[in-house]
Design an enzyme around this catalytic site. Structure first.
Site, PDB file in Angstrom:
ATOM      1  N   HIS A 185       3.589   4.490   8.819  1.00  0.00           N
ATOM      2  CA  HIS A 185       3.282   4.174   7.239  1.00  0.00           C
ATOM      3  C   HIS A 185       2.478   3.115   7.228  1.00  0.00           C
ATOM      4  CE1 HIS A 185       4.919   3.687   3.106  1.00  0.00           C
ATOM      5  NE2 HIS A 185       4.393   4.792   3.057  1.00  0.00           N
ATOM      6  N   LYS A 229      -0.555   0.211   6.604  1.00  0.00           N
ATOM      7  CA  LYS A 229      -1.801  -0.081   6.464  1.00  0.00           C
ATOM      8  C   LYS A 229      -2.398  -1.189   6.952  1.00  0.00           C
ATOM      9  CE  LYS A 229       0.317   2.840   3.097  1.00  0.00           C
ATOM     10  NZ  LYS A 229       1.592   3.073   3.093  1.00  0.00           N
ATOM     11  N   ASP A 262     -12.845  -7.963  14.292  1.00  0.00           N
ATOM     12  CA  ASP A 262     -13.407  -9.119  15.182  1.00  0.00           C
ATOM     13  C   ASP A 262     -12.120 -10.180  15.554  1.00  0.00           C
ATOM     14  OD1 ASP A 262     -15.557  -8.232  15.486  1.00  0.00           O
ATOM     15  OD2 ASP A 262     -16.613  -9.579  13.787  1.00  0.00           O
ATOM     16  N   HIS A 269       2.414   1.693  -7.276  1.00  0.00           N
ATOM     17  CA  HIS A 269       2.481   1.863  -5.741  1.00  0.00           C
ATOM     18  C   HIS A 269       2.494   0.636  -5.005  1.00  0.00           C
ATOM     19  CE1 HIS A 269       1.484   3.659  -1.700  1.00  0.00           C
ATOM     20  NE2 HIS A 269       2.285   4.231  -1.996  1.00  0.00           N
ATOM     21  N   LYS A 278       4.003  -2.724  -3.397  1.00  0.00           N
ATOM     22  CA  LYS A 278       5.270  -3.283  -2.597  1.00  0.00           C
ATOM     23  C   LYS A 278       5.380  -4.580  -2.630  1.00  0.00           C
ATOM     24  CE  LYS A 278       3.880   0.831  -0.397  1.00  0.00           C
ATOM     25  NZ  LYS A 278       4.478   1.928  -1.393  1.00  0.00           N
ATOM     26  N   ASP A 336      11.130 -17.605  -6.334  1.00  0.00           N
ATOM     27  CA  ASP A 336      10.908 -18.835  -6.973  1.00  0.00           C
ATOM     28  C   ASP A 336       9.567 -19.377  -6.713  1.00  0.00           C
ATOM     29  OD1 ASP A 336      13.848 -18.729  -7.172  1.00  0.00           O
ATOM     30  OD2 ASP A 336      14.205 -20.299  -5.533  1.00  0.00           O
TER      31      ASP A 336
END
Length: 486
Positions: A224, A226, A231, A404, A406, A411
């Site tokens: 899952h 991404k 380089d 979508h 996350k 604070d």
């Protein structure tokens, strides 16, 4: 004849109950949360054959024998690489803010490496901007490009990224692409894999779905992450898959997907690179450790640089670390806590930490999409609203599409962004990555994004919520009971 038939019947009944008893004992002997164990037992005793088959297929974490052996074999070299990296003392943060210190110390103790400083970080909220920046970076790449995605959906600007990646491979850039088999099924049934391989790109179908091996490896264990590394200096991660929202799930009735990505320059690319190399070795058996630190890492000393820690999860990585990090973040909050997730099916511990934060005076907000592409998760999420509202948590339902993103902000200084949903699958099963960023400037940028989400959301009214129809309450409780399995 009757005697033989009777004997066979009794043996079948005995075998049936022995099978149920054996699976029951296995569930009880496994170290798992009580709600999860109870949910599995309920399924097995209500629908025995279905429940047993389901449990054997997806009830336990099976990486598969070959991958498990690779995971064990890779750690000596990985540990040596991490020890070599520690010699580059100038890249590691020596201190953190008071709100971030507990989480960074947790990650250092469990992963064996401190957070890295001196990184340049850009928050990106528009898919077009992300892909255009990525195409520019690919065109300027000089040595190597590594990518991993859960979903690569052909169409729109995703095809432009593919074309630029193939052009890079043709001019001699070493390109590796790893995609989840289930998430990227449309990609693997398209002409793109062959086109890319012909151009010189190494394309790997991760955790390949094979129904013939359903009992040998857990099929719902997914890659899952991404991540993009270029380089060993530029890196991307966040919630966005390689999809053009204008061409992705347009018939789902939830609107366009709203995502967030971070583009980074600096030592963080190497920290992410070792995670990628582990994934690559587990999947292919090939070792591709990033270049040695003395070749790869530049002495970033800018006062404006960001301090970042990578938190990786999945088989072969520190168990339960992302869950521990979220708990630590919630308990560290003193002023406010804002969480954004498309799927909210938390553990009892995480739910308790969120509610406790609100009850001790922390301003706690959770932003969720009003419409969800998963009916099961959507109903299960609703089952937690009553407890959240009673504790004083503000629940916002985003109405501008499928949110979508996350993210967690504590604070205004400690930020968490990455691929982790607040559900059981992300917390304990899948290969995931989260960045922990200790920086007020980045916190302000993330707060602005979250404020924009809130401006496009509807605040859930506790009084109206308590007046919802009885059938909705029954449905919520039903899905809540099975939430440990979602």
């Amino acid at each position: 004849m009757t005697t033989v038939y009777t004997l066979v019947s009794w043996l079948a009944i005995l075998g049936y109950w022995l099978l149920i008893a054996g699976v029951t004992l296995r569930i009880l002997m496994k170290r798992r949360a009580v709600p999860s164990a109870m949910a599995w037992l309920l399924i097995i005793y209500i629908l025995p054959l279905v429940g047993i088959i389901a449990y054997l297929a997806v009830g336990e974490l099976h990486l598969g024998k070959r991958r498990a052996e690779r995971a064990r074999a890779m750690w000596p070299s990985t540990a040596k690489w991490l020890n070599d990296l520690k010699a580059c003392k100038h890249i590691f943060a020596e201190e953190n803010s008071s709100v971030a210190a507990p989480l960074f110390k947790l990650c250092e103790r469990r992963q064996g490496i401190a957070g890295v400083k001196g990184n340049q970080l850009q928050l990106m909220t528009e898919s077009d901007d992300v892909m255009q920046a990525l195409i520019r970076d690919i065109q300027l790449a000089r040595h190597n490009i590594e990518m991993v995605f859960y979903i690569w959906q052909p169409g729109g600007m995703a095809d432009q990224v593919a074309e630029s990646l193939m052009a890079a491979a043709r001019r001699g850039i070493h390109c590796r692409l790893m995609l989840d088999s289930a998430g990227s099924v449309a990609f693997f049934h398209s002409p793109w894999p062959e086109l890319m391989r012909n151009a010189g790109i190494e394309v790997v179908e991760a955790l390949k779905v094979n129904l013939m091996r359903v009992f040998l490896r857990r099929m719902d264990l997914r890659q899952h992450r991404k991540m993009i590394m270029i380089d060993n200096y530029i890196a991307y991660t966040g919630s966005m898959n390689m999809v053009d929202p204008r061409y992705f799930k347009q018939d789902a009735g939830v609107g366009q997907w709203i995502d967030l990505m971070a583009r980074m320059e600096g030592p963080i690319a190497t920290a992410m690179g070792i995670i990628y190399s582990c994934d690559w070795e587990i999947e292919t058996g090939k070792r591709i450790l990033p270049p040695p630190p003395d070749v790869n890492i530049m002495p970033f000393e800018q006062a404006s640089g960001h301090t970042i820690h990578t938190i990786a999860s999945g088989p072969g990585f520190p168990e339960d670390l992302i869950h521990q990090a979220l708990l630590t973040a919630a308990y560290s909050a003193r002023e406010y806590l804002i969480m954004t997730t498309p799927y909210f099916v938390p553990s009892d511990d995480l739910l308790h930490a969120i509610c406790t934060a609100a009850q001790r005076g922390v301003d706690v907000s959770i932003i969720l999409p009003r419409k969800n592409d998963s009916m099961l998760v959507g109903w299960a999420s609703r089952a937690f609203f009553t407890e959240l509202l009673a504790a004083g948590v503000k629940v916002y339902q985003f109405e501008g599409g499928l949110l979508h993103t996350k993210s967690v902000l504590v604070d205004g200084e400690l930020s968490l962004v990455g691929t982790v949903n607040l559900d059981m699958r992300s917390l304990w099963l899948n290969f995931e990555i989260t960045l922990a960023i200790d920086d007020k400037g980045f916190g302000a940028d993330l707060a602005a994004v979250q404020d924009d989400y809130i401006s496009r959301s509807r605040l859930l009214d506790a009084r109206l919520w308590l007046k919802r129809p009885l059938w909705q309450r029954v449905a919520e409780r039903l899905f809540y009971f099975f939430s440990p399995l979602l």
